[in-house]
Design a protein around this motif. Structure first.
Motif, PDB file in Angstrom:
ATOM      1  N   ALA A 295       0.701  -1.206  -0.002  1.00 37.69           N
ATOM      2  CA  ALA A 295       0.213   0.182  -0.032  1.00 37.69           C
ATOM      3  C   ALA A 295       0.899   1.351   0.006  1.00 37.69           C
ATOM      4  O   ALA A 295       1.781   1.284   0.794  1.00 37.69           O
TER       5      ALA A 295
ATOM      6  N   ILE B 114       0.141   5.154   0.793  1.00 37.41           N
ATOM      7  CA  ILE B 114      -1.095   6.077   1.110  1.00 37.41           C
ATOM      8  C   ILE B 114      -0.522   7.536   1.327  1.00 37.41           C
ATOM      9  O   ILE B 114       0.377   7.823   1.919  1.00 37.41           O
TER      10      ILE B 114
ATOM     11  N   ASN C 296       6.087   7.791   2.940  1.00 34.90           N
ATOM     12  CA  ASN C 296       6.574   7.819   4.284  1.00 34.90           C
ATOM     13  C   ASN C 296       7.685   6.904   4.493  1.00 34.90           C
ATOM     14  O   ASN C 296       7.484   5.651   4.669  1.00 34.90           O
ATOM     15  N   PHE C 297       9.037   7.407   4.574  1.00 36.30           N
ATOM     16  CA  PHE C 297       9.887   6.794   4.493  1.00 36.30           C
ATOM     17  C   PHE C 297      10.927   7.588   5.660  1.00 36.30           C
ATOM     18  O   PHE C 297      10.668   8.803   6.279  1.00 36.30           O
TER      19      PHE C 297
ATOM     20  N   LYS D 147      18.014   0.536   2.489  1.00 39.89           N
ATOM     21  CA  LYS D 147      17.757   0.254   3.867  1.00 39.89           C
ATOM     22  C   LYS D 147      16.122   0.627   4.282  1.00 39.89           C
ATOM     23  O   LYS D 147      15.712  -0.214   5.124  1.00 39.89           O
TER      24      LYS D 147
ATOM     25  N   GLU E  18      14.554  -2.446   3.326  1.00 38.20           N
ATOM     26  CA  GLU E  18      14.849  -3.655   4.363  1.00 38.20           C
ATOM     27  C   GLU E  18      13.910  -3.426   5.467  1.00 38.20           C
ATOM     28  O   GLU E  18      13.673  -4.496   5.804  1.00 38.20           O
ATOM     29  N   VAL E  19      13.940  -2.354   5.874  1.00 37.58           N
ATOM     30  CA  VAL E  19      12.754  -2.076   6.967  1.00 37.58           C
ATOM     31  C   VAL E  19      11.491  -2.886   6.684  1.00 37.58           C
ATOM     32  O   VAL E  19      10.782  -3.584   7.452  1.00 37.58           O
ATOM     33  N   VAL E  20      10.899  -2.318   5.493  1.00 36.02           N
ATOM     34  CA  VAL E  20       9.649  -2.721   5.222  1.00 36.02           C
ATOM     35  C   VAL E  20       9.653  -4.482   4.850  1.00 36.02           C
ATOM     36  O   VAL E  20       8.817  -4.941   5.359  1.00 36.02           O
TER      37      VAL E  20
ATOM     38  N   ILE F 188       9.474  -6.249   8.291  1.00 36.17           N
ATOM     39  CA  ILE F 188       8.099  -6.108   8.860  1.00 36.17           C
ATOM     40  C   ILE F 188       7.342  -7.119   8.204  1.00 36.17           C
ATOM     41  O   ILE F 188       6.327  -7.871   9.119  1.00 36.17           O
ATOM     42  N   LYS F 189       7.148  -7.314   6.708  1.00 41.01           N
ATOM     43  CA  LYS F 189       6.522  -8.231   6.029  1.00 41.01           C
ATOM     44  C   LYS F 189       7.052  -9.472   6.133  1.00 41.01           C
ATOM     45  O   LYS F 189       6.534 -10.479   5.417  1.00 41.01           O
TER      46      LYS F 189
ATOM     47  N   SER G 191       8.129   0.051  -2.671  1.00 39.68           N
ATOM     48  CA  SER G 191       8.002  -0.935  -1.535  1.00 39.68           C
ATOM     49  C   SER G 191       6.553  -1.613  -1.499  1.00 39.68           C
ATOM     50  O   SER G 191       6.501  -2.589  -0.716  1.00 39.68           O
TER      51      SER G 191
END
Lengths: 275, 299
Positions: free
Chosen positions: B78, B80, B84-85, B93, B96-98, B101-102, B141
């Motif tokens: 998504a 929105i 937002n990063f 990087k 990588e966070v995304v 989380i997934k 992302s």
């Protein structure tokens, strides 16, 4: 572990993080180096007016070092550095709106809260560990007697410092989640710690209130009082200190209860709020 | 058809404003579903609710036929509103966070960076990116590890013409891979170009929904009335460009597969010996309706 890995990814490449952590350890280091000079300068000054001179303070010998350094490391002006860092790291998520993206990507709200609590825990562990290591080395250098029982006598102050760190950081966590705005949260938190609460403390401690000791329940004061006095006999005489042999569990309980209530409020409001 | 998202009677009120009003809709697998409406019509609030950012007052929704959890959100990509990063992290990087989380590994990050044309800048900090690049990183992302459905909220907002074209091309490419897409937009033209299904929203209500060519591309639909409805219906069905016909209150609504002018319809009906006493092009009314919606909208 997954949440902590994510947190570390966010934190370790953040320049501000390293600057504030650097400043913190610089202040702490300077404080430790200068503490003995400052205390002994005070003693010398007083000795000019005393018939029987007070002995010079020795800060770095076992087992007093545990109490002395955790005392200096937990004064308001030093303690506030890592707390401000926690505030920045949490409010950043709101100002960058990355909290929204984290939730959208499949983090639950509770996980988000938990990831920040892990950060708080990690900060407290790492800082306590580094300080303990420094105290241990300094103690070995300055002590004549190095028996194990001597070294680890009064080790409870290290535990006390850990509780101070983690509860004070929980307060910061609470303020950050509630206000969400970096500047506002830092300003209010600093103002409360440095000015508002000491003023309240002053009025509560006024002589007519002396007996009921309400002031010991002020949140920041309760944190500071875990390691209330340094183990310096000269200062004790000068400033009418009481003796503090160990950290008591009772003194730890007050800030821990505050922290748990704050975490509860964050949990309750954050799970209901629109992001 | 497999249902990806179904929303039942979802409502959200902000103070005096009813942002979303008893909204229900279904998105099927493989659809490119547009949510069309002016700013403030409830598009973002609706998407916010189905992504657990906004708590609905009443109503419910299901993802993939199940009660939504964080696990269902991991199957969704998504974007929105704004990208937002973390400004101080590089594109890689941030992804990588995304991925972390997934619960994905990092193996798909390079592919999505290449697809969005950001691979060469992957190690640069997010804050050094142009707006178009930020938007493309958001798409990158969202498309990590081939999600089953992608949600795009105003993906071309604020982009220059070249950026708009790039992002639209990207969305079409993703749609061709069979990924379901839910796209919110205030641009009629964008929805027409990209989507095959649409719901038109205003003030939190769905005005109409259906297939795009029926709802929006109605330049080829007509209202017809004659004294012999059965003969009229038969005649319409025989028209070479015939697509569908529906009847309401004695008026037939005919949809044609290609552009037909009212004159041609009239001639055709005369050949069939049918005298029309009502013939109206639906195009104008619908488009005017939509333009009126947008007129209230300052942007």
């Amino acid at each position: 572990m997954k949440l902590l890995t994510i947190e570390l990814k966010k934190v370790l490449t953040y320049k501000t993080f390293w600057i504030i952590i650097g400043l913190y350890f610089l202040f702490l280091g300077l404080g430790i180096v200068m503490a003995e000079f400052i205390v002994n300068a005070m003693v010398d000054d007083v000795n000019k007016r005393l018939p029987i001179p007070l002995p010079h303070a020795v800060l770095f010998n076992f087992p007093d070092i545990w109490q002395n350094l955790t005392f200096f490391a937990s004064i308001r002006f030093v303690l506030i550095f890592p707390a401000i860092l926690i505030i920045i790291l949490i409010t950043n998520e709101f100002t960058n709106k990355t909290v929204r993206q984290n939730i959208v990507n499949g983090m639950s709200r509770s996980e988000f809260i938990f990831s920040k609590l892990q950060l708080v825990f990690m900060f407290a562990v790492v800082i306590t560990f580094i300080l303990t290591l420094v105290m241990f080395i300094l103690g070995l250098i300055h002590s004549d007697s190095q028996s194990l029982s001597m070294i680890f006598n009064r080790f409870s102050f290290v535990f006390g410092f850990f509780i101070q760190m983690i509860t004070y950081l929980c307060y910061a966590f609470f303020v950050a989640f509630l206000l969400r705005n970096t500047g506002l949260a830092i300003a209010l938190f600093t103002l409360y710690t440095i000015i508002i609460e000491p003023v309240i403390y002053f009025f509560l401690r006024a002589p007519f209130m002396w007996e009921n000791k309400v002031y010991t329940y002020l949140p920041v004061n309760a944190v500071i009082r875990i390691v209330e006095y340094p183990a310096i006999p000269a200062l004790k005489k000068l400033m009418n200190f009481q003796l503090q042999d160990e950290v008591t569990l009772l003194s730890c309980a007050i800030p821990v209860i505050y922290s748990m209530v704050m975490i509860g409020i964050v949990y309750w409001t954050f799970n209901k709020r629109d992001l | 058809m497999e249902t990806i998202l179904s929303i039942h009677q979802l409502s959200k009120r902000y103070g005096r404003i009813q942002a979303v009003n008893q909204l229900s809709l279904e998105v099927g697998k493989g659809q490119v579903f547009g949510i069309l409406g002016p700013n403030g019509s409830g598009k973002t609030t609706t998407l916010g609710m189905v992504l657990d950012l906004v708590q609905p007052d009443i109503g419910s929704f299901e993802w993939f036929g199940e009660t939504p959890t964080k696990e269902s959100r991991k199957r969704i990509g998504a974007v929105i509103e704004t990208p937002n990063f973390f400004p101080y992290l590089s594109a890689r990087k941030n992804l990588e966070v995304v991925a972390k989380i997934k619960d994905y590994d990092y193996s798909d990050i390079d592919r999505s960076l290449q697809l969005t044309g950001l691979y060469d800048r992957r190690n640069d900090k997010f804050k050094t990116y142009s707006f178009g690049m930020k938007q493309r990183l958001a798409v990158a992302s969202a498309m990590l590890n081939q999600p089953e459905v992608m949600i795009l909220d105003e993906p071309t907002n604020g982009l220059d013409p070249q950026g708009i074209a790039q992002v639209r091309e990207l969305i079409k490419k993703i749609a061709r891979e069979g990924i379901t897409i839910i796209l919110a937009s205030h641009l009629l033209d964008e929805v027409q170009k990209i989507c095959n299904h649409v719901a038109v929203l205003n003030k939190g209500n769905i005005l109409f929904s259906g297939e795009v060519h029926e709802v929006l591309a109605v330049s080829d639909s007509f209202e017809l009335k004659a004294n012999d409805p059965a003969a009229l219906k038969a005649a319409i069905t025989e028209h070479p460009a015939f697509r569908s016909v529906t009847e309401s209150d004695g008026i037939l609504l005919a949809v044609f597969a290609e552009l037909v002018t009212p004159g041609e319809i009239n001639d055709y009906m005369q050949q069939k010996k049918i005298t029309l006493f009502h013939l109206a092009e639906r195009k104008r009314t619908l488009e005017q309706h939509f333009l009126e919606l947008l007129k209230d909208d300052p942007s």
